[in-house]
Design a protein around this motif. Structure first.
Motif, PDB file in Angstrom:
ATOM      1  N   GLU A  66      32.180  28.667  40.671  1.00 29.63           N
ATOM      2  CA  GLU A  66      32.444  30.127  40.838  1.00 29.63           C
ATOM      3  C   GLU A  66      33.997  30.193  41.474  1.00 29.63           C
ATOM      4  N   LYS A  67      34.211  29.298  42.220  1.00 31.73           N
ATOM      5  CA  LYS A  67      35.547  29.357  42.880  1.00 31.73           C
ATOM      6  C   LYS A  67      36.657  28.537  42.906  1.00 31.73           C
ATOM      7  N   ILE A  68      36.233  27.308  42.075  1.00 32.00           N
ATOM      8  CA  ILE A  68      37.282  26.243  41.862  1.00 32.00           C
ATOM      9  C   ILE A  68      37.766  26.076  40.476  1.00 32.00           C
ATOM     10  N   VAL A  69      36.668  26.002  39.603  1.00 33.06           N
ATOM     11  CA  VAL A  69      36.985  25.705  37.864  1.00 33.06           C
ATOM     12  C   VAL A  69      37.744  26.700  37.343  1.00 33.06           C
ATOM     13  N   PRO A  70      37.306  27.934  37.775  1.00 30.12           N
ATOM     14  CA  PRO A  70      38.299  29.006  36.788  1.00 30.12           C
ATOM     15  C   PRO A  70      39.720  28.998  37.437  1.00 30.12           C
ATOM     16  N   ASP A  71      39.815  28.804  38.752  1.00 24.46           N
ATOM     17  CA  ASP A  71      41.397  28.899  39.154  1.00 24.46           C
ATOM     18  C   ASP A  71      42.172  27.763  38.697  1.00 24.46           C
ATOM     19  N   LEU A  72      41.183  26.676  38.618  1.00 29.26           N
ATOM     20  CA  LEU A  72      42.092  25.079  37.954  1.00 29.26           C
ATOM     21  C   LEU A  72      42.537  25.403  36.677  1.00 29.26           C
ATOM     22  N   ARG A  73      41.642  26.091  35.941  1.00 33.96           N
ATOM     23  CA  ARG A  73      41.939  26.472  34.480  1.00 33.96           C
ATOM     24  C   ARG A  73      43.154  27.313  34.345  1.00 33.96           C
ATOM     25  N   ARG A  74      43.259  28.398  35.287  1.00 29.65           N
ATOM     26  CA  ARG A  74      44.426  29.213  35.146  1.00 29.65           C
ATOM     27  C   ARG A  74      45.561  28.471  35.683  1.00 29.65           C
ATOM     28  N   ALA A  75      45.556  27.811  36.522  1.00 34.14           N
ATOM     29  CA  ALA A  75      46.370  26.963  37.012  1.00 34.14           C
ATOM     30  C   ALA A  75      47.056  26.146  36.055  1.00 34.14           C
TER      31      ALA A  75
END
Length: 275
Positions: A66-75
């Motif tokens: 929920e909170k980490i993988v999506p942001d890592l992909r955006r990064a």
């Protein structure tokens, strides 16, 4: 010095001040944040002692999805866009190789110049060096030298590539320095993202490569759709030069980080692994 401090020590303060690297800076620090917080999150969830090993793994995976993988992909996507921008900047600095094919007189003149170049580049290294200095000061000779295979001008491809690099550095020194510096920042962000992905894997106690890859693909699916829509919106017909250099995309190196983890793929039935 731990791994996070090592990454931080390599980040140059000026990168955070550059407007063209603002998203890259954000991606870097976000990755570092996840590397630090993932172990803490697992400890906090394990603290009460009311979760089984499987329950604890499920809980940490839910937080990461929920909170980490999506942001890592955006990064990673921000890093990829920065890398593509650097590639385009380099293309704009490159020696032009396109000519008016209808200009027969110009083509004949450049052919004669290449014949002269072949003769000029014969001799001792000192003589060649002096003649190269003259060539670099004559735009017509340069245009001729970079048309067609390098051998037509008495050069090897390696020699001509080195000549082009020196020419670009001489004419666009500050721009080249800024691009090279930005490349270092991209490489560092790549390392931070890769470390963050490995942290997710370790703290989530994933023991199977295929299961982890499938889980990551599912966790990042919505972001993948956003990225796909952005690519379609930004897509434009490529110029001839861009089409020829498409295989040399700088972002290939960065995309490899998530190639096995974030790109959706189908697993055959006998390779499916239950959590």
């Amino acid at each position: 010095m731990n791994r996070i401090d090592m990454l931080k020590s390599r980040w140059r303060p000026e990168w955070s001040q550059r407007s063209d690297l603002s998203k890259l800076s954000g991606a870097f620090h976000k990755a570092l944040h996840f590397i630090e917080t993932m172990p803490k999150t697992r400890s906090e969830l394990a603290g009460p002692g009311n979760l089984s090993p499987k329950g604890l793994n499920d809980a940490i995976r839910a937080v990461a999805a929920e909170k980490i993988v999506p942001d890592l992909r955006r990064a990673m996507w921000d890093a990829e866009k920065t890398a593509n921008g650097l590639k385009n900047d380099l293309l704009r600095l490159a020696v032009p190789r396109q000519h008016d094919k209808s200009d027969l007189a110009g083509a004949m003149m450049r052919a004669e110049m290449r014949g002269m170049l072949r003769e000029m580049l014969k001799g001792s290294s000192e003589e060649v060096g002096e003649r190269l200095r003259i060539i670099m000061q004559e735009p017509d000779f340069l245009v001729a030298a970079f048309e067609g295979p390098a051998q037509l001008s008495g050069m090897t491809e390696e020699f001509r590539s080195d000549l082009e690099r020196r020419m670009i550095e001489q004419a666009h020194g500050p721009a080249v320095e800024a691009i090279n510096s930005a490349k270092e920042a991209v490489d560092l962000v790549q390392a931070a993202i890769e470390m963050a992905v490995n942290t997710v894997r370790h703290e989530g106690d994933f023991g199977n490569d295929n299961f982890f890859a499938s889980w990551m693909a599912t966790a990042s699916a919505e972001v993948e759709r956003e990225i796909a829509a952005e690519k379609v919106k930004a897509e434009a017909p490529k110029t001839n030069a861009e089409a020829l250099t498409a295989g040399e995309d700088i972002s290939t190196k960065i995309s490899a980080i998530f190639a096995a983890r974030l790109k959706p793929f189908e697993l055959s039935a006998d390779h499916q692994v239950a959590a």
